[in-house]
Design an enzyme around this catalytic site. Structure first.
Site, PDB file in Angstrom:
ATOM      1  CB  SER A  59      -0.907   0.036   1.228  1.00  0.00           C
ATOM      2  OG  SER A  59      -1.711  -1.108   1.290  1.00  0.00           O
TER       3      SER A  59
HETATM    4  N1  SAH Z   1      -0.005  -5.623   3.898  1.00  0.00           N
HETATM    5  C1  SAH Z   1       0.766  -5.851   2.696  1.00  0.00           C
HETATM    6  C2  SAH Z   1       0.014  -5.486   1.437  1.00  0.00           C
HETATM    7  C3  SAH Z   1      -0.732  -6.604   1.020  1.00  0.00           C
HETATM    8  S1  SAH Z   1      -1.582  -6.684  -0.500  1.00  0.00           S
HETATM    9  C4  SAH Z   1       2.091  -5.156   2.717  1.00  0.00           C
HETATM   10  O1  SAH Z   1       2.363  -4.373   3.631  1.00  0.00           O
HETATM   11  O2  SAH Z   1       2.892  -5.400   1.802  1.00  0.00           O
HETATM   12  C5  SAH Z   1      -2.833  -7.813   0.026  1.00  0.00           C
HETATM   13  C6  SAH Z   1      -2.324  -9.202   0.359  1.00  0.00           C
HETATM   14  O3  SAH Z   1      -3.452  -9.934   0.848  1.00  0.00           O
HETATM   15  C7  SAH Z   1      -1.809  -9.960  -0.848  1.00  0.00           C
HETATM   16  O4  SAH Z   1      -0.514 -10.410  -0.595  1.00  0.00           O
HETATM   17  C8  SAH Z   1      -2.803 -11.111  -0.998  1.00  0.00           C
HETATM   18  O5  SAH Z   1      -2.220 -12.300  -1.468  1.00  0.00           O
HETATM   19  C9  SAH Z   1      -3.316 -11.267   0.437  1.00  0.00           C
HETATM   20  N2  SAH Z   1      -4.607 -11.941   0.574  1.00  0.00           N
HETATM   21  C10 SAH Z   1      -5.706 -11.838  -0.211  1.00  0.00           C
HETATM   22  N3  SAH Z   1      -6.704 -12.615   0.247  1.00  0.00           N
HETATM   23  C11 SAH Z   1      -6.215 -13.213   1.379  1.00  0.00           C
HETATM   24  C12 SAH Z   1      -6.779 -14.148   2.302  1.00  0.00           C
HETATM   25  N4  SAH Z   1      -8.012 -14.656   2.178  1.00  0.00           N
HETATM   26  N5  SAH Z   1      -5.995 -14.547   3.342  1.00  0.00           N
HETATM   27  C13 SAH Z   1      -4.733 -14.089   3.494  1.00  0.00           C
HETATM   28  N6  SAH Z   1      -4.156 -13.230   2.637  1.00  0.00           N
HETATM   29  C14 SAH Z   1      -4.887 -12.781   1.594  1.00  0.00           C
END
Ligand code: SAH
Length: 228
Positions: free
Chosen positions: A80
């Site tokens: 993000s």
């Molecule tokens: N917080 C992260 C940004 C993440 S982007 C950072 O600081 O880099 C969102 C993430 O959520 C992705 O890596 C995606 O694979 C994960 N995601 C999506 N659905 C999910 C689920 N049901 N359980 C766990 N992770 C999930």
């Protein structure tokens, strides 16, 4: 011998200069992108000044790490925008003794920011490759209070519940009921709610005396919450 000493001095000073550059970039990021938009919580600002965002992005994006935007981290996912990380962190009002749960580890950056403030951070990632790289990164950077897991975060992490704070970093059409169950009374959850790649809303969920309330805060755009 003298030449060797000079060489070492030159090498060391160029390395520290490199580090200083990122430190300056981070301080500028906090001032220009975060404080200017109204984030005032010192704990959040300090965490954003400390966590080395450039170490959480792919090598070809290191020079853009402190820019005012989200960045690709592979597998179609993104880290993000710094302001959004700070905004979501501030809202949680974390205390030093708190236990936090994050759904969507991604690069591990948001988990590191939370870990600078809270006692422990439990973070779940659904994509195995991202889970592995984030786990390795967090361990390299010695974030000893972050615990990672490769699973569908819909179900939360029951074993360590209840949590003082829950943060979801992928957009879900609904607020997963297991996450509400795992939120401590008096706790806060922040989650982007809405359809994939459409405008979504950051929603604050609060539990007080067993009663759950929700409040829409800010339009956002996150990658979708997926299911296994
Ligand atoms: N917080 C992260 C940004 C993440 S982007 C950072 O600081 O880099 C969102 C993430 O959520 C992705 O890596 C995606 O694979 C994960 N995601 C999506 N659905 C999910 C689920 N049901 N359980 C766990 N992770 C999930």
């Amino acid at each position: 011998m003298r030449l060797l000493i000079i060489l070492i001095i030159v090498l060391v000073s160029s390395c520290t200069k490199g580090q200083d550059k990122y430190k300056t970039d981070r301080n500028n990021m906090v001032r220009q992108q975060i404080e200017r938009r109204g984030i005032r919580d010192e704990k959040t600002l300090n965490a954003m000044r400390r966590v080395e965002r450039h170490k959480f992005v792919p090598s070809y994006l290191v020079s853009s790490a402190y820019n005012d935007r989200p960045l690709a981290i592979g597998h179609g996912q993104t880290i993000s925008q710094p302001y959004i990380v700070a905004y979501m962190t501030e809202i949680l009002e974390l205390e030093k003794a708190d236990k936090a749960l994050e759904i969507g580890t991604g690069s591990g950056y948001q988990a590191a920011v939370l870990a600078e403030i809270a006692d422990s951070v439990f973070t779940i990632e659904i994509i195995e490759a991202l889970y592995e790289s984030a786990t390795q990164k967090l361990s390299e950077l010695e974030y000893k209070n972050v615990y990672t897991k490769n699973a569908d975060g819909y179900f939360g992490w029951e074993e360590h519940a209840p949590y003082d704070a829950i943060i979801v970093t992928a957009a879900s059409e609904i607020i997963p009921p297991p996450l509400i169950d795992q939120l401590k009374d008096g706790g806060k959850m922040i989650i982007p709610v809405g359809s994939p790649f459409m405008n979504q809303m950051l929603v604050l969920v609060e539990k007080k005396n067993g009663k759950t309330t929700t409040q829409s805060l800010l339009p956002v755009r996150f990658v979708p919450f997926t299911r296994k």
